[in-house]
Design a protein around this motif. Sequence first.
Motif, short mmCIF file in Angstrom:
data_model
loop_
_atom_site.label_atom_id
_atom_site.label_comp_id
_atom_site.label_asym_id
_atom_site.label_seq_id
_atom_site.Cartn_x
_atom_site.Cartn_y
_atom_site.Cartn_z
N GLN A 33 -19.17 16.05 -54.39
CA GLN A 33 -19.59 14.82 -53.76
C GLN A 33 -20.84 15.06 -52.92
O GLN A 33 -21.03 16.15 -52.38
N TYR A 35 -22.83 13.31 -49.62
CA TYR A 35 -22.73 12.38 -48.50
C TYR A 35 -24.07 12.37 -47.77
O TYR A 35 -24.79 13.37 -47.74
N GLN A 37 -25.49 11.56 -43.80
CA GLN A 37 -25.08 11.34 -42.42
C GLN A 37 -26.30 11.01 -41.59
O GLN A 37 -27.28 11.76 -41.58
N GLY A 42 -20.74 9.16 -38.77
CA GLY A 42 -20.08 10.07 -39.68
C GLY A 42 -20.73 10.02 -41.06
O GLY A 42 -21.47 9.08 -41.37
N PRO A 43 -20.48 11.02 -41.90
CA PRO A 43 -21.03 11.02 -43.27
C PRO A 43 -20.52 9.83 -44.08
O PRO A 43 -19.38 9.39 -43.90
N LEU A 45 -20.21 8.50 -48.19
CA LEU A 45 -20.29 8.98 -49.57
C LEU A 45 -21.41 8.28 -50.34
O LEU A 45 -21.55 7.05 -50.30
N LEU A 86 -29.07 13.60 -42.86
CA LEU A 86 -28.49 14.89 -43.25
C LEU A 86 -27.72 14.68 -44.54
O LEU A 86 -26.81 13.85 -44.60
N LEU A 88 -25.22 16.11 -47.25
CA LEU A 88 -24.14 17.10 -47.35
C LEU A 88 -23.54 17.07 -48.74
O LEU A 88 -23.29 16.00 -49.28
#
Lengths: 109, 115
Positions: A33, A35, A37, A42-43, A45, A86, A88
């Motif tokens: 996955q 994500y 952020q 919070g992150p 999807l 960010l 992830l």
Amino acid sequence: TQLLEQSPQFLSIQEGENLTVYCNSSSVFSSLQWYRQEPGEGPVLLVTVVTGGEVKKLKRLTFQFGDARKDSSLHITAAQPGDTGLYLCAGGRGGDMRFGAGTRLTVKP
Amino acid sequence: DVKVTQSSRYLVKRTGEKVFLECVQDMDHENMFWYRQDPGLGLRLIYFSYDVKMKEKGDIPEGYSVSREKKERFSLILESASTNQTSMYLCASSGLAGWSYNEQFFGPGTRLTVL
């Protein structure tokens, strides 16, 4: 050491440029996955890929899962300041999911 | 609109204090997670729960405990806070089937500083 290595760690580009960020591992994952952020949040999807070689597109974002299901890439076309954040990656193996440290992208107007 | 809420955005505590971080989700999700996020280290899993009263250790459970008495609420407890527990704490939840594939919904995080 991280199970998932993301590169580059930091990336600063001008609006309109293209970029690719990477997520690599020596382990095989059943799913991967991505994500995003944003500061103070919070992150969230972006995409899940589950099949080796799979390519998914989300507007200007293209995600690819490696044939061996050990790595993935995220390509952004014509980056915009709103893409700043960010990024992830997270790999799933059975009931486990582990995150990389992220790529911090800054897109300057 | 799905939501995961965390009790505090910012928290400052002293070494040795007992600290409670609360997380509530309104999506009737079975799975809930606690992570800590540190620069250069990404999200590291502390504990997770796949059902009420059930809990499993993640990668870094030392110094933490959890409680899940109700489906919608998952609490993280620092029994005796230490300075190395200064971090951003993120709670997440996800649905049941094939849960490693499922989207995790995150709260906004609690930035904890231990002095």
